[in-house]
Design a protein around this motif. Sequence first.
Motif, PDB file in Angstrom:
ATOM      1  N   GLU A   1       1.201   4.010  -2.937  1.00 41.75           N
ATOM      2  CA  GLU A   1       0.888   5.223  -2.902  1.00 41.75           C
ATOM      3  C   GLU A   1       2.199   6.238  -3.366  1.00 41.75           C
ATOM      4  OE1 GLU A   1       0.094   5.628   1.432  1.00 41.75           O
ATOM      5  OE2 GLU A   1      -1.940   4.587   1.282  1.00 41.75           O
TER       6      GLU A   1
ATOM      7  N   GLN B   1       0.873  -1.127   0.196  1.00 41.95           N
ATOM      8  CA  GLN B   1      -0.059   0.088   0.082  1.00 41.95           C
ATOM      9  C   GLN B   1       0.884   1.318  -0.133  1.00 41.95           C
ATOM     10  OE1 GLN B   1      -2.847   0.239   3.003  1.00 41.95           O
ATOM     11  NE2 GLN B   1      -3.387   2.381   2.717  1.00 41.95           N
ATOM     12  N   ARG B   2       2.009   1.110   0.785  1.00 43.11           N
ATOM     13  CA  ARG B   2       2.786   2.581   0.850  1.00 43.11           C
ATOM     14  C   ARG B   2       3.550   2.577  -0.276  1.00 43.11           C
ATOM     15  NH1 ARG B   2       5.604   1.857   6.766  1.00 43.11           N
ATOM     16  NH2 ARG B   2       3.616   1.826   8.036  1.00 43.11           N
TER      17      ARG B   2
ATOM     18  N   ASN C   1       1.831   6.508  -7.025  1.00 39.47           N
ATOM     19  CA  ASN C   1       0.797   7.332  -7.604  1.00 39.47           C
ATOM     20  C   ASN C   1       1.345   8.825  -7.250  1.00 39.47           C
ATOM     21  OD1 ASN C   1      -1.011   5.632  -8.710  1.00 39.47           O
ATOM     22  ND2 ASN C   1      -1.693   4.938  -6.531  1.00 39.47           N
ATOM     23  N   THR C   2       1.990   9.189  -6.353  1.00 41.04           N
ATOM     24  CA  THR C   2       2.480  10.489  -5.812  1.00 41.04           C
ATOM     25  C   THR C   2       3.475  10.903  -6.838  1.00 41.04           C
ATOM     26  OG1 THR C   2       2.168  10.317  -3.664  1.00 41.04           O
ATOM     27  CG2 THR C   2       3.561  11.921  -4.212  1.00 41.04           C
TER      28      THR C   2
END
Length: 52
Positions: A22, A18-19, A25-26
Motif C-alpha cells: 500500500e 500488505q502495508r 502504491n501510494t
Amino acid sequence: MKEYKVINYKVGLTKNNQRLEEALNTYAKQGWRVLHVAEQSARIIFERDKNR
C-alpha cells in the motif's frame, strides 16, 4: 533535476507485506519510483523528477 525520498519500513509486523504494498502504491501515485531497496537496513529509496 531529481529529488529523493528515503523511508524505513518495519519487518515482522502483522500484514507487513500488505502495508508495504500500500505504501509503495501510494508513493507511485505521487510520481515516485523505487530506486533501491536496502534489505539489511530496511530502507527504501525513491526517486522522481523534481520539475514534473
